[in-house]
Design a protein around this motif. Structure first.
Motif, PDB file in Angstrom:
ATOM      1  N   ILE A 149     -25.595 -23.542  12.032  1.00  0.00           N
ATOM      2  CA  ILE A 149     -25.602 -25.009  12.090  1.00  0.00           C
ATOM      3  C   ILE A 149     -26.323 -25.471  13.355  1.00  0.00           C
ATOM      4  CG2 ILE A 149     -24.119 -27.044  12.373  1.00  0.00           C
ATOM      5  CD1 ILE A 149     -22.111 -25.657  10.508  1.00  0.00           C
ATOM      6  N   TRP A 161     -21.637 -18.960  11.338  1.00  0.00           N
ATOM      7  CA  TRP A 161     -21.827 -20.255  10.672  1.00  0.00           C
ATOM      8  C   TRP A 161     -22.131 -21.345  11.701  1.00  0.00           C
ATOM      9  CZ3 TRP A 161     -22.957 -21.601   6.009  1.00  0.00           C
ATOM     10  CH2 TRP A 161     -22.771 -22.896   5.581  1.00  0.00           C
ATOM     11  N   ALA A 204     -29.616 -27.764  13.404  1.00  0.00           N
ATOM     12  CA  ALA A 204     -29.570 -29.056  14.092  1.00  0.00           C
ATOM     13  C   ALA A 204     -30.670 -29.151  15.148  1.00  0.00           C
ATOM     14  CB  ALA A 204     -28.221 -29.269  14.731  1.00  0.00           C
TER      15      ALA A 204
END
Length: 72
Positions: A65, A61, A69
């Motif tokens: 992310i 996870w 990003a």
């Protein structure tokens, strides 16, 4: 028995607690000669497996992310 039950509590989020209680239970079982070694061992094994899967899921996870990003 508590070790095995707590391993499945909260969808494995506290599986390590079940594993630790399994280790404690096995020590008591060896000292007193009571029954339940198989349940304690099952709690240890399943507890550490669920903890490992939870940690792996969190790392994936975090990686997703990070990729999102970065704009890829």
């Amino acid at each position: 028995m508590v070790s095995l039950v707590s391993t499945f509590a909260c969808c494995g989020a506290i599986g390590f607690v079940g594993a630790l209680m399994g280790h404690v239970a096995r020590g008591q079982i060896r000292a007193t000669g009571e029954q339940g070694d198989g349940l304690a061992l099952a709690g240890i094994i399943i507890g550490w497996i669920t903890t490992l899967l939870l940690v792996a899921g969190v790392l994936v996870w975090i990686g997703l992310i990070g990729v999102a990003a970065a704009g890829y």
